[in-house]
Design an enzyme around this catalytic site. Sequence first.
Site, PDB file in Angstrom:
ATOM      1  N   HIS A   1      58.840  38.182  35.868  1.00  0.00           N
ATOM      2  CA  HIS A   1      59.412  38.551  34.577  1.00  0.00           C
ATOM      3  C   HIS A   1      58.506  39.461  33.750  1.00  0.00           C
ATOM      4  CE1 HIS A   1      57.302  34.704  34.384  1.00  0.00           C
ATOM      5  NE2 HIS A   1      56.875  35.087  33.197  1.00  0.00           N
TER       6      HIS A   1
ATOM      7  N   HIS B   1      38.143  52.507  50.790  1.00  0.00           N
ATOM      8  CA  HIS B   1      37.159  51.608  51.385  1.00  0.00           C
ATOM      9  C   HIS B   1      37.755  50.358  52.020  1.00  0.00           C
ATOM     10  CE1 HIS B   1      33.636  53.238  48.740  1.00  0.00           C
ATOM     11  NE2 HIS B   1      34.327  54.203  49.337  1.00  0.00           N
TER      12      HIS B   1
ATOM     13  N   ARG C   1      32.413  53.874  58.310  1.00  0.00           N
ATOM     14  CA  ARG C   1      31.675  52.629  58.108  1.00  0.00           C
ATOM     15  C   ARG C   1      32.557  51.526  57.516  1.00  0.00           C
ATOM     16  NH1 ARG C   1      30.339  55.480  53.243  1.00  0.00           N
ATOM     17  NH2 ARG C   1      30.232  54.090  51.446  1.00  0.00           N
TER      18      ARG C   1
END
Length: 143
Positions: free
Chosen positions: A9, A98, A132
């Site tokens: 809501h 990331h 990475r």
Amino acid sequence: MKLSIGNDHAGTDYKFAIQKHLEKKGYHVINHGTNTTESVDYPDFIHPVANDVASKQADFGIIICGSGNGANMTANKHQAVRSALCWTAEITALARQHNDANILSIPARFTSVQQAINMVDTFLETPFEGGRHQNRVAKIPNS
């Protein structure tokens, strides 16, 4: 691109504005949210979005509740979901870059509609960097 959206809501007005914005841009939007401002239980509207994303019936999800926390916690109970609670475009970009977030959780009571739309655009336009970050994201599932 197919998107799944859900809200309680507190996020109804945001959902309508975001959905209109996305459809104007040519996105297909699956609406699992409530269409009223009457009090509801957010998990009833968030689980279907998380299911859509986890099953790849939607490319990404957008979830909205008052604080964004309850919706985010609910979505993250699903395997293959990486929901990110964001309140700025910068945090949203990092969640995609990331963390390869696939659901954006928006706190309606702490952002404006325009901020939310900006976050949605950032979310959809920002790619995952991989590299990475890929190893870290791969360690998230607990299975």
